[in-house]
Design a protein around this motif. Structure first.
Motif, PDB file in Angstrom:
ATOM      1  N   PRO A  30       0.819  -1.214   0.000  1.00 13.98           N
ATOM      2  CA  PRO A  30       0.000   0.000   0.000  1.00 13.98           C
ATOM      3  C   PRO A  30       0.852   1.263   0.000  1.00 13.98           C
ATOM      4  CG  PRO A  30      -0.834  -1.593   1.591  1.00 13.98           C
ATOM      5  CD  PRO A  30       0.492  -2.109   1.133  1.00 13.98           C
ATOM      6  N   ALA A  31       0.359   2.286  -0.681  1.00 14.30           N
ATOM      7  CA  ALA A  31       1.095   3.550  -0.779  1.00 14.30           C
ATOM      8  C   ALA A  31       1.088   4.330   0.527  1.00 14.30           C
ATOM      9  CB  ALA A  31       0.516   4.401  -1.898  1.00 14.30           C
ATOM     10  N   THR A  32       0.108   4.071   1.376  1.00 14.03           N
ATOM     11  CA  THR A  32       0.008   4.762   2.662  1.00 14.03           C
ATOM     12  C   THR A  32      -0.463   3.778   3.733  1.00 14.03           C
ATOM     13  OG1 THR A  32      -2.290   5.440   2.239  1.00 14.03           O
ATOM     14  CG2 THR A  32      -0.538   6.978   1.576  1.00 14.03           C
ATOM     15  N   VAL A  58      11.224   1.341   5.077  1.00 11.42           N
ATOM     16  CA  VAL A  58      10.947   0.072   5.749  1.00 11.42           C
ATOM     17  C   VAL A  58      11.851  -0.040   6.971  1.00 11.42           C
ATOM     18  CG1 VAL A  58      10.901  -2.437   5.545  1.00 11.42           C
ATOM     19  CG2 VAL A  58      10.376  -1.011   3.539  1.00 11.42           C
ATOM     20  N   THR A  59      11.266  -0.294   8.134  1.00 11.14           N
ATOM     21  CA  THR A  59      12.032  -0.438   9.372  1.00 11.14           C
ATOM     22  C   THR A  59      12.116  -1.905   9.759  1.00 11.14           C
ATOM     23  OG1 THR A  59      11.352   1.745  10.161  1.00 11.14           O
ATOM     24  CG2 THR A  59      12.168   0.197  11.807  1.00 11.14           C
ATOM     25  N   PHE A  60      13.333  -2.432   9.797  1.00 10.35           N
ATOM     26  CA  PHE A  60      13.588  -3.804  10.223  1.00 10.35           C
ATOM     27  C   PHE A  60      14.199  -3.808  11.616  1.00 10.35           C
ATOM     28  CE2 PHE A  60      13.336  -5.023   5.745  1.00 10.35           C
ATOM     29  CZ  PHE A  60      12.820  -6.307   5.818  1.00 10.35           C
ATOM     30  N   VAL A  61      14.242  -4.990  12.226  1.00 10.72           N
ATOM     31  CA  VAL A  61      15.073  -5.190  13.399  1.00 10.72           C
ATOM     32  C   VAL A  61      16.256  -6.044  12.968  1.00 10.72           C
ATOM     33  CG1 VAL A  61      13.167  -5.022  15.036  1.00 10.72           C
ATOM     34  CG2 VAL A  61      13.800  -7.256  14.127  1.00 10.72           C
ATOM     35  N   ALA A  62      17.380  -5.901  13.657  1.00  9.61           N
ATOM     36  CA  ALA A  62      18.572  -6.701  13.363  1.00  9.61           C
ATOM     37  C   ALA A  62      19.254  -7.035  14.671  1.00  9.61           C
ATOM     38  CB  ALA A  62      19.520  -5.930  12.445  1.00  9.61           C
ATOM     39  N   THR A 103       8.717  -1.713  19.726  1.00 11.69           N
ATOM     40  CA  THR A 103       9.234  -0.629  18.898  1.00 11.69           C
ATOM     41  C   THR A 103       8.637  -0.704  17.497  1.00 11.69           C
ATOM     42  OG1 THR A 103      11.301  -0.663  20.148  1.00 11.69           O
ATOM     43  CG2 THR A 103      11.325   0.471  18.023  1.00 11.69           C
ATOM     44  N   GLN A 104       8.556  -1.909  16.948  1.00  9.62           N
ATOM     45  CA  GLN A 104       7.955  -2.056  15.619  1.00  9.62           C
ATOM     46  C   GLN A 104       6.466  -1.742  15.651  1.00  9.62           C
ATOM     47  OE1 GLN A 104       9.238  -5.925  13.907  1.00  9.62           O
ATOM     48  NE2 GLN A 104      10.292  -4.598  12.469  1.00  9.62           N
ATOM     49  N   LEU A 105       5.819  -2.051  16.763  1.00  8.66           N
ATOM     50  CA  LEU A 105       4.407  -1.706  16.901  1.00  8.66           C
ATOM     51  C   LEU A 105       4.228  -0.198  16.839  1.00  8.66           C
ATOM     52  CD1 LEU A 105       1.488  -2.564  17.399  1.00  8.66           C
ATOM     53  CD2 LEU A 105       1.971  -2.546  19.854  1.00  8.66           C
ATOM     54  N   ARG A 106       5.134   0.537  17.453  1.00  5.07           N
ATOM     55  CA  ARG A 106       5.060   1.997  17.380  1.00  5.07           C
ATOM     56  C   ARG A 106       5.259   2.489  15.950  1.00  5.07           C
ATOM     57  NH1 ARG A 106       7.736   1.545  22.433  1.00  5.07           N
ATOM     58  NH2 ARG A 106       9.806   1.834  21.500  1.00  5.07           N
ATOM     59  N   VAL A 107       6.107   1.804  15.199  1.00  8.23           N
ATOM     60  CA  VAL A 107       6.303   2.143  13.781  1.00  8.23           C
ATOM     61  C   VAL A 107       4.986   1.982  13.024  1.00  8.23           C
ATOM     62  CG1 VAL A 107       7.421   1.394  11.632  1.00  8.23           C
ATOM     63  CG2 VAL A 107       8.769   1.589  13.731  1.00  8.23           C
ATOM     64  N   LEU A 108       4.294   0.885  13.289  1.00  3.50           N
ATOM     65  CA  LEU A 108       3.027   0.616  12.609  1.00  3.50           C
ATOM     66  C   LEU A 108       1.937   1.594  13.037  1.00  3.50           C
ATOM     67  CD1 LEU A 108       3.122  -3.277  12.868  1.00  3.50           C
ATOM     68  CD2 LEU A 108       3.366  -1.940  10.772  1.00  3.50           C
ATOM     69  N   LEU A 109       1.866   1.883  14.316  1.00  2.00           N
ATOM     70  CA  LEU A 109       0.840   2.804  14.808  1.00  2.00           C
ATOM     71  C   LEU A 109       1.068   4.221  14.277  1.00  2.00           C
ATOM     72  CD1 LEU A 109       0.397   1.584  18.495  1.00  2.00           C
ATOM     73  CD2 LEU A 109      -1.022   1.066  16.499  1.00  2.00           C
ATOM     74  N   ALA A 110       2.311   4.499  13.845  1.00  2.00           N
ATOM     75  CA  ALA A 110       2.611   5.798  13.239  1.00  2.00           C
ATOM     76  C   ALA A 110       2.293   5.801  11.743  1.00  2.00           C
ATOM     77  CB  ALA A 110       4.077   6.159  13.463  1.00  2.00           C
ATOM     78  N   GLY A 111       1.772   4.665  11.242  1.00  2.00           N
ATOM     79  CA  GLY A 111       1.373   4.593   9.834  1.00  2.00           C
ATOM     80  C   GLY A 111       2.486   4.219   8.888  1.00  2.00           C
ATOM     81  N   SER A 112       3.554   3.600   9.395  1.00  2.00           N
ATOM     82  CA  SER A 112       4.715   3.277   8.566  1.00  2.00           C
ATOM     83  C   SER A 112       4.819   1.771   8.311  1.00  2.00           C
ATOM     84  CB  SER A 112       5.991   3.814   9.226  1.00  2.00           C
ATOM     85  OG  SER A 112       5.918   5.220   9.375  1.00  2.00           O
ATOM     86  N   ILE A 113       5.933   1.372   7.689  1.00  2.00           N
ATOM     87  CA  ILE A 113       6.142  -0.027   7.315  1.00  2.00           C
ATOM     88  C   ILE A 113       7.154  -0.685   8.248  1.00  2.00           C
ATOM     89  CG2 ILE A 113       6.932  -1.606   5.528  1.00  2.00           C
ATOM     90  CD1 ILE A 113       6.033   0.329   3.431  1.00  2.00           C
ATOM     91  N   ALA A 114       6.785  -1.831   8.779  1.00  2.00           N
ATOM     92  CA  ALA A 114       7.692  -2.637   9.600  1.00  2.00           C
ATOM     93  C   ALA A 114       8.045  -3.907   8.846  1.00  2.00           C
ATOM     94  CB  ALA A 114       7.044  -2.985  10.942  1.00  2.00           C
TER      95      ALA A 114
END
Length: 242
Positions: A30-32, A58-62, A103-114
């Protein structure tokens, strides 16, 4: 700013020129809005190629070790991961792993890609392994759709233990988004979380064409060294015919 310079000015154009990405299904991202990219994991370079292809950040964990290396190599690796927004995670499990998911949940709740690797670690032999339920918890807690992403040949480009990648066309497939809204309110239900995770892994198995093994890759790595198949042994049939 560093992220955009790295992706669009410095590293991105060079990598695209060298590895000539062959991508299908990118329109499924999705674009948004919040999105989870659930990827199979074959190589260190997976965390480079996936963000490179997707137009949005895109935000990953490493694993945390990538952020603590010494010397010039360690500095360059740390700068790359920091610049791409990658989150360090202590893979010893427990509260540290939960903190990474939060932390990734916060990324998603901000409308971004995890971005997440459900297998939890790189495949030891090219096969697809049992997924951990962290991806399901993210999907259920955020309500975000899950787009399965198949990395088809990154293990040939940069096998485990190899620092210098082979210059070869990288191939990725993006599957249709998976919607788990039907399980709304089921966060913490281990049977639901397992069902969601298994559905995601089934889609990855279909997209990659690789053999699925119903054990955790990490368990196999700690018990016995798995023999590596010949390069290309798990290519999808339609790709072998090219």
């Amino acid at each position: 700013m560093f992220y955009w310079l790295l992706k669009y000015v410095v590293l991105g154009p060079v990598l695209k020129c060298l590895f000539r990405p062959d991508v299908t299904g990118l329109e499924h991202v999705p674009a948004t809005g919040p999105v989870i990219l659930a990827c199979n994991h074959l190589s260190f370079s997976d965390s480079i190629f996936t963000p490179l292809i997707v137009k949005r950040k895109v935000t990953f964990v490493a694993k945390a070790e990538y952020f603590t290396g010494k010397g010039i190599k360690g500095w360059l690796m740390r700068q790359f991961f920091v610049g791409t927004g990658t989150i360090p995670v202590d893979r010893s499990g427990g509260k540290a792993a939960r903190a990474a998911l939060d932390t990734q949940l916060r990324v998603l709740l901000a409308g971004s890609i995890a971005g997440i690797y459900p297998e939890g670690t790189r495949s030891p032999d090219g096969r697809l392994y049992r997924g951990k339920t962290g991806v399901a918890r993210l999907a259920l807690e955020s309500g975000a759709p899950v787009v399965p992403v198949a990395l088809l040949n990154t293990d040939e480009i940069q096998p485990t233990g190899k620092l210098i990648p082979k210059i070869k066309r990288v191939r990725l497939r993006f599957g249709a988004p998976l919607d788990f809204c039907r399980y709304s309110g089921s966060v913490g239900d281990r049977f639901v979380e397992r069902a969601v995770t298994d559905e995601i892994m089934y889609e990855l198995m279909t997209l990659t064409g690789r053999e699925y093994v119903d054990v955790y890759a990490a368990s196999l790595k700690t018990s016995v060294e798995a023999p590596r198949p010949a390069a290309g042994a798990f290519e999808p049939l339609e790709d072998r015919a090219r």
